[in-house]
Design an enzyme around this catalytic site. Structure first.
Site, PDB file in Angstrom:
ATOM      1  N   PRO A 188       0.836  -1.207   0.000  1.00 23.56           N
ATOM      2  CA  PRO A 188       0.000   0.000   0.000  1.00 23.56           C
ATOM      3  C   PRO A 188       0.870   1.256   0.000  1.00 23.56           C
ATOM      4  O   PRO A 188       1.844   1.339   0.731  1.00 23.56           O
ATOM      5  CB  PRO A 188      -0.785  -0.126   1.314  1.00 23.56           C
ATOM      6  N   GLU A 189       0.512   2.206  -0.854  1.00 24.71           N
ATOM      7  CA  GLU A 189       1.229   3.471  -0.921  1.00 24.71           C
ATOM      8  C   GLU A 189       0.404   4.540  -0.223  1.00 24.71           C
ATOM      9  O   GLU A 189      -0.618   4.246   0.395  1.00 24.71           O
ATOM     10  CB  GLU A 189       1.526   3.807  -2.385  1.00 24.71           C
ATOM     11  N   ARG A 219       1.226 -12.180   4.988  1.00 22.68           N
ATOM     12  CA  ARG A 219       2.672 -12.400   4.916  1.00 22.68           C
ATOM     13  C   ARG A 219       3.398 -12.147   6.230  1.00 22.68           C
ATOM     14  O   ARG A 219       4.609 -12.371   6.332  1.00 22.68           O
ATOM     15  CB  ARG A 219       3.286 -11.520   3.823  1.00 22.68           C
ATOM     16  N   HIS A 259      -5.174 -15.427   9.548  1.00 15.65           N
ATOM     17  CA  HIS A 259      -4.178 -14.371   9.403  1.00 15.65           C
ATOM     18  C   HIS A 259      -4.495 -13.134  10.247  1.00 15.65           C
ATOM     19  O   HIS A 259      -3.876 -12.087  10.052  1.00 15.65           O
ATOM     20  CB  HIS A 259      -4.043 -13.978   7.936  1.00 15.65           C
TER      21      HIS A 259
END
Length: 277
Positions: free
Chosen positions: A2-3, A112, A93
């Site tokens: 994400p930016e 991740r 997760h």
């Protein structure tokens, strides 16, 4: 990853969903996500703290809490926040769960496990790795032409890695760097110090405008990004080069090419974006 527009969208969603809520207690299912204190200290210090608001700096989220504390969160590649009713089954997760008043849970989900959190006293943001060294925000007020000209004229490296360096400008990542370079007709391998003042002015304008447009579009979802409401962004429908390898350039019709620059997949138009030596 994400930016800035995606993190800003998450921030706004969190303010709508959890601002004013009290963290009754927290669970940590993957202690390595907590950086500067132990998982037990993290849980103890958060107990009964109220979320006053959520701020953003670059790609970092800052949960401002009562007790003169800030929870700093970096989403890294796959991190996302979601609000659930208490007692709903956990996803495998969901690694940090904040149990809120009103029978709700704010869950941090990260397939991740790359996301990281820090719990600090207000004013100690510079102690967080990367946060204290951030460059200016890409806004008309903070990102001035004089600043860009100064730092770009000093650089002997290529423009794409220059823009990806968060100490130069905060929040730009692979997607929006490719986009603003295409908009400015600058080759991603162009030596930064050889870019003219006119091009610097154009690049600055395009950075500011593109980031604001992406925020209005609630960010870009190319793979897995979702906002705090569980919805994908829509700005991917407005991208000119990123993830468009082989498709015609919107200006000249030349097929978009993909190369590696600084180990990053990089998209550009070989006709519009000429390398100047």
């Amino acid at each position: 990853m994400p930016e800035l527009p995606e993190v800003e969208t998450v921030k706004r969603g969190l303010n709508e969903l959890v601002k004013g809520s009290t963290i009754e207690h927290a669970d940590v299912r993957y202690p390595k996500m907590i950086q500067n204190v132990s998982a037990n200290d993290f849980k103890d210090r958060l107990k009964n703290k109220k979320i006053k608001r959520v701020d953003r700096r670059g790609k970092y989220l800052l949960f401002r809490l009562t007790g003169d504390m800030t929870l700093v969160s970096h989403l890294r590649m796959e991190g996302k926040y979601m609000v659930h009713k208490s007692g709903e089954p956990l996803d495998k997760h969901d690694y940090v769960i904040f149990h809120l008043n009103g029978d709700r849970e704010l869950r941090y989900n990260d397939t991740r496990k790359f996301g990281r959190m820090w719990l600090i006293k207000n004013g100690q943001e510079k102690t967080v790795s990367g946060l204290g060294a951030l460059g200016p925000e890409p806004t008309a007020k903070d990102l001035t032409f004089a600043y860009m000209k100064k730092i770009m004229n000093k650089s002997r490296g290529q423009i794409k890695p220059f823009l990806l360096n968060q100490s130069h400008i905060a929040g730009l990542g692979n997607i929006y760097t490719d986009e603003v370079l295409w908009m400015s007709k600058i080759h991603p391998k162009q030596k930064t110090n050889l870019i003219s003042d006119a091009k610097i002015k154009l690049l600055r304008k395009n950075i500011i405008n593109e980031i604001q447009a992406a925020i209005k579009g609630h960010g870009t979802t190319v793979f897995t990004y979702k906002n705090a409401f569980g919805k994908s962004g829509s700005f991917q429908h407005h991208l000119h080069v990123y993830h468009r390898t082989g498709k015609p350039c919107g200006r000249c019709g030349t097929p978009i090419k993909k190369i590696k620059v600084a180990q990053r997949g990089t998209h550009f138009c070989p006709k519009c974006q000429k390398l100047v030596k």
